[in-house]
Structures are given as C-alpha cells and as structure tokens.
Design a protein around this motif. Structure first.
Motif, short mmCIF file in Angstrom:
data_model
loop_
_atom_site.label_atom_id
_atom_site.label_comp_id
_atom_site.label_asym_id
_atom_site.label_seq_id
_atom_site.Cartn_x
_atom_site.Cartn_y
_atom_site.Cartn_z
N GLN A 124 -4.99 16.71 -32.14
CA GLN A 124 -3.62 17.88 -31.81
C GLN A 124 -4.15 19.05 -32.31
N GLN A 125 -4.63 19.25 -33.65
CA GLN A 125 -5.12 20.47 -34.23
C GLN A 125 -6.13 21.07 -33.38
N LYS A 181 -6.58 20.74 -30.36
CA LYS A 181 -6.19 21.18 -28.91
C LYS A 181 -5.32 22.78 -29.31
N VAL A 182 -4.74 22.70 -30.51
CA VAL A 182 -3.83 24.01 -30.80
C VAL A 182 -4.72 25.08 -30.81
N GLY A 240 -6.15 26.75 -28.18
CA GLY A 240 -4.83 27.62 -27.36
C GLY A 240 -3.99 26.67 -26.46
N ASP A 241 -4.07 25.32 -26.55
CA ASP A 241 -2.91 24.58 -25.97
C ASP A 241 -1.71 24.52 -26.84
N LYS A 242 -0.62 24.67 -25.91
CA LYS A 242 0.63 24.40 -26.52
C LYS A 242 1.26 23.12 -26.54
N LEU A 243 1.49 22.56 -27.85
CA LEU A 243 2.08 21.05 -27.99
C LEU A 243 3.44 21.09 -28.48
N LYS A 244 4.13 20.24 -28.08
CA LYS A 244 5.53 20.02 -28.55
C LYS A 244 5.51 18.84 -29.62
N GLN A 275 4.14 18.84 -32.62
CA GLN A 275 2.67 18.60 -33.30
C GLN A 275 3.06 18.16 -34.63
#
Length: 488
Positions: free
Chosen positions: A276-277, A279-280, A283-287, A289
């Motif tokens: 998850q980190q 991906k963030v 530049g990804d937007k995660l709900k 996290q």
C-alpha cells in the motif's frame, strides 16, 4: 587481483547512510555509495587467493575477482561488461542482496571481507550515468513466442535473456505496474522503483511486450495477495497462443499465525501493509490505507520483511515499534572457522532497526488481545529449543500493548491457483515441481510449461530469482531451438 598487498594495507570501507532524522522524512534511498577512488581502494583489497570462493557464494556466479581488479584499475567500462555477463540487474542486487559472496570471501576467514556489494553498486550506477546500459536487441528473430507469467526478478531475467535470443516474449503481470515483489514488497527507501522502470524501457526496446493487469488462471476467493487485475486469461489460452510458457510468480502466500484473536481489526499480513505504501509513493489514491502513525506497532517475524515493516512504520510516525523473533538471539560474531565460506548465523542489525525498534528474541505469541473487535495487545511467552522442540518457559508470560500487528513470518508457497490452472504438479511445500539439472531444465510435468524463481524454489533472495530466470531461459531456448548459446 587488485593490489597484491592491498588486503594488508587497506581497511574495509562501508557505504554511508543519510542521518536518521533526515531519511525518516521521506521514502527515498538514503545509502551513500562509494566514490570512484573509494571503490578503487576496495577493489585493491581483493586477494589473489587462487580459489575465489566468492564466485560460488554468489548464486549468479558473478566473476567477482575480475570486476574488482577492473575497478582497481579504473576500467569501469569493462567492469560493467563483466558484471552484466552473469547478472542482468546488478542495480537490484547491489541494493538489496544480503551479499552471500562476502560471507564466502577468502579475506573473511580472519578479517573483514572485501566490500563486493558496494563495488557492484558503484559499477552499475556509473554505467547508467555514463550511458553504457543500452538495449541489446537480437540480430535475428526466431519466430517463436514465449509467455512469461510474473514480472519479478526471475520473470524479468528470463524475459530479457529469451528476447536477446531472438524470441518474441510477452510478460504477464496481474498488477498495474511491472516488478512483482520488487515493486510491491521492497520499500522505496531500500530500492526506488525508477530502477525497475528504466530496465523495463530497455527490455521494451529489445522487443519484450509487457501486459499488466492480466491475471492468469483465477484468484482464490478472499485472497489478500496484491492484485490489480482487470483481465483474466486462461492457462489453456496461454498454451494455445505461445510455444513455451515460463511460470515466474512469487511466493506470495504469507505464513499465518493461528492464535486466538487473529481475526481482530488491526492484525494484518506484512504484504497487506507494505504494497500500500509503495502504491501511494507511486501516486495511487488508496482508501483506508493501513497507517502506523501514533500507534504501538508490533511486527512478528525477525527477517527482512519484518525489518521493512519497521522502517515503514517509523516513516509513518509510529508511537513505538517492537519486533518479535521466535528464535533465540544469535551471537554478534559468527564462528568463522566453523562456518566459512557458508552463510553464517549471527546477529544482523538493519538500517531500519537503527531508526528505532525494540527487538525481542525467543518470544512466542500465545494470543492477540482486543476490545470491541480491535487489537489492543499481545500475550506472549518466552521459548527455548530443547531436543528439537520449541518449549515454553514457565513464568515468562507477558502482555504487550499493540494497536497494529504485522505478520512477517515468511511465505509458504505461491498462489496455487496459477499452478492448478496449468495442472502443474507441486512439491510437498506447494511449489511447482521442476528440476534444475540439465536434463530436467526447469520443465514441469506439463508440456512446454516451465517454472523458475520463488514459484519453483520457494521464498528466496532476489539474486537466486535472477539465477533461476537466466537458467530457465537457457532451458526454454534449447527446448525451442534444439540448441542454445545462452549461458547457464
């Protein structure tokens, strides 16, 4: 090799680190590589030892004395040629390999080993800076088509070797970006993903096709393995479309902790937390996290994955980080006459540990405690090994406060739906059954289907993955053409 008396004159020089307070503010690499003159001195320490055990200590059999000598002589162009002859991606290994070659170094018998990893790191970084790393497209195309499933280090190595042999190679990756566990399992502060991106660009120029977001087979229901797939391709379709298939997926099924309270909110696998980190950072937007800031974090598992959880938690701003290891604390120094040239058992302190972490050894978790469905702590007991059994030590029970528990106890096998989709036989550990000798040639029981890397050997090092990808490519090339000039 190097300077004849260099090992007597010069001390080992370690790569430097940015200060802790500076590096904890971002996810950038913080290792300060050797300068050219420093690398020269390290190359000078390489002995003319007659039998270079480092070559065999290295899974890809890097020709270490030769490139050490070339760096000593400041012949960097030939140094990268020698390094690339055995290793497709030295920028990966020069950053994240634990360097078994250094454990096997002859100088390591009674002194500090040659800084082989730091020299490798310096060579490849200079090669990129000077523009020496260029595409090597084949002069002749064979007309054969090969599918590589998985884009981690084994898949990338196999794909690059096969493309250079003239085959049309397509790499299938279930996530939205190429790199496998290199991309999603290794934190950016250990290896920035630009290193993967420029290799992908090189391979595309060599003729490799990359297809992301494509799942081969099917994903198990409820699986927590990283997966961004938007398309599913059956095993039958892949076998029909390609002359050979190489299965190079990672060993992604995490080892679980079957104790009371495992179902509580706040208990997660490391491979839910780390990707998850990454991906963030990309530049990804995660709900929702998974975040560690302000939390008391306990990492269960004392290996590299656990260390990565420690470093990431500290960058989140965790209130505290504690790491459990079920094994007893190893000695600070190994018994070199007993273990050399093999990988020694000794206490290893990573850069993440130095950033802030309490390490507890010989600790077993008996239960995960919670309140209103959320984790609040762990109940533990100290353990010892006697007669090959792990026994609890009476009177050592303890309770730890925890708001986030990360399970980093290793990986048991690949996601077996891929193997099941192809009908590939498994070994007792759940990996693809495929031999590595010349006759077996990484072949599975299924015609024209090969397996390499973690999918075949189980969880291992990036350097072993590269070795297996290269060797599998040779086996595939020989299978397709009847002969091969690719190195084994």
């Amino acid at each position: 090799m190097g300077k004849v008396t260099g090992f007597l004159e010069f001390e080992r020089l370690e790569e430097g680190y940015e200060p802790v307070e500076k590096r904890l503010k971002n996810y950038k690499e913080f290792v300060i590589g050797l300068k050219a003159d420093e690398a020269k001195v390290q190359g000078a320490r390489c002995m003319d030892c007659g039998t270079p055990f480092c070559n065999n200590g290295c899974p890809v059999n890097n020709i270490i004395p030769d490139f050490n000598d070339l760096v000593f002589r400041q012949d960097w162009r030939n140094a990268i040629t020698v390094l690339h002859s055995t290793n497709n991606f030295p920028e990966f290994t020069g950053r994240i390999c634990p360097a078994p070659c250094e454990a096997a170094c002859t100088l390591n018998v009674n002194n500090d080993a040659v800084g082989i990893k730091s020299i490798e790191h310096a060579i490849i970084d200079k090669a990129w800076e000077e523009g020496w790393v260029v595409p090597q497209p084949p002069k002749v195309k064979t007309g054969k088509k090969v599918a590589v499933v998985g884009s981690g280090p084994s898949g990338l190595a196999a794909a690059q070797q096969l493309a250079r042999a003239g085959h049309d190679v397509t790499v299938f990756e279930k996530n939205s970006r190429i790199g496998g566990l290199l991309r999603y399992g290794i934190p950016d502060f250990k290896m920035e993903k630009s290193h993967i991106d420029r290799r992908v660009a090189q391979m595309q120029a060599e003729g490799v096709t990359f297809r992301t977001g494509v799942l081969i087979g099917a994903m198990p229901e409820g699986s927590k393995v990283t997966n961004d797939a938007k398309e599913v391709v059956s095993a039958e379709q892949l076998k029909a479309d390609f002359d050979a298939v190489v299965l190079c997926g990672g060993s992604e099924q995490s080892r679980d902790l079957p104790v009371p309270g495992r179902e509580l909110d706040g208990v997660h696998f490391a491979m839910e937390f780390l990707p998850q980190q990454n991906k963030v950072n990309a530049g990804d937007k995660l709900k929702n996290q998974l975040r560690a800031e302000g939390k008391h974090v306990i990492v269960i598992g004392g290996g590299d994955t656990g260390s990565d959880c420690v470093g990431t938690s500290n960058r989140h701003g965790a209130a505290s980080v504690t790491q459990f290891e079920v094994m007893p604390q190893p000695p600070e120094k190994e018994n070199k006459p007993l273990v050399w040239p093999y990988w020694p058992l000794k206490l290893r302190t990573s850069s993440s540990h130095e950033e802030g972490c309490v390490r507890e050894f010989a600790v077993s978790t008996k239960a995960i405690l919670g309140d209103k469905g959320k984790v609040t702590g762990l109940q533990t007991v100290n353990v010892e090994f006697k007669d090959g059994k792990l026994l609890e030590i009476a009177g050592t029970e303890k309770t730890y406060k925890a708001d986030l528990v990360l399970l980093a106890m290793g990986f048991v096998n690949p996601v077996n739906t891929v193997l099941e989709a192809f009908g590939v036989e498994k070994d007792p550990r759940g990996n693809a059954r495929a031999g590595v000798d010349i006759d077996s040639g990484y072949k599975t029981n299924v015609a024209k289907v090969f397996a390499a890397g973690d999918m075949r050997r189980g969880q291992s090092l990036v350097v072993w993955a590269i070795r297996e990808g290269r060797q599998a490519a040779r086996a595939v090339d020989e299978f397709l053409m009847g002969a091969t000039t690719l190195p084994r």
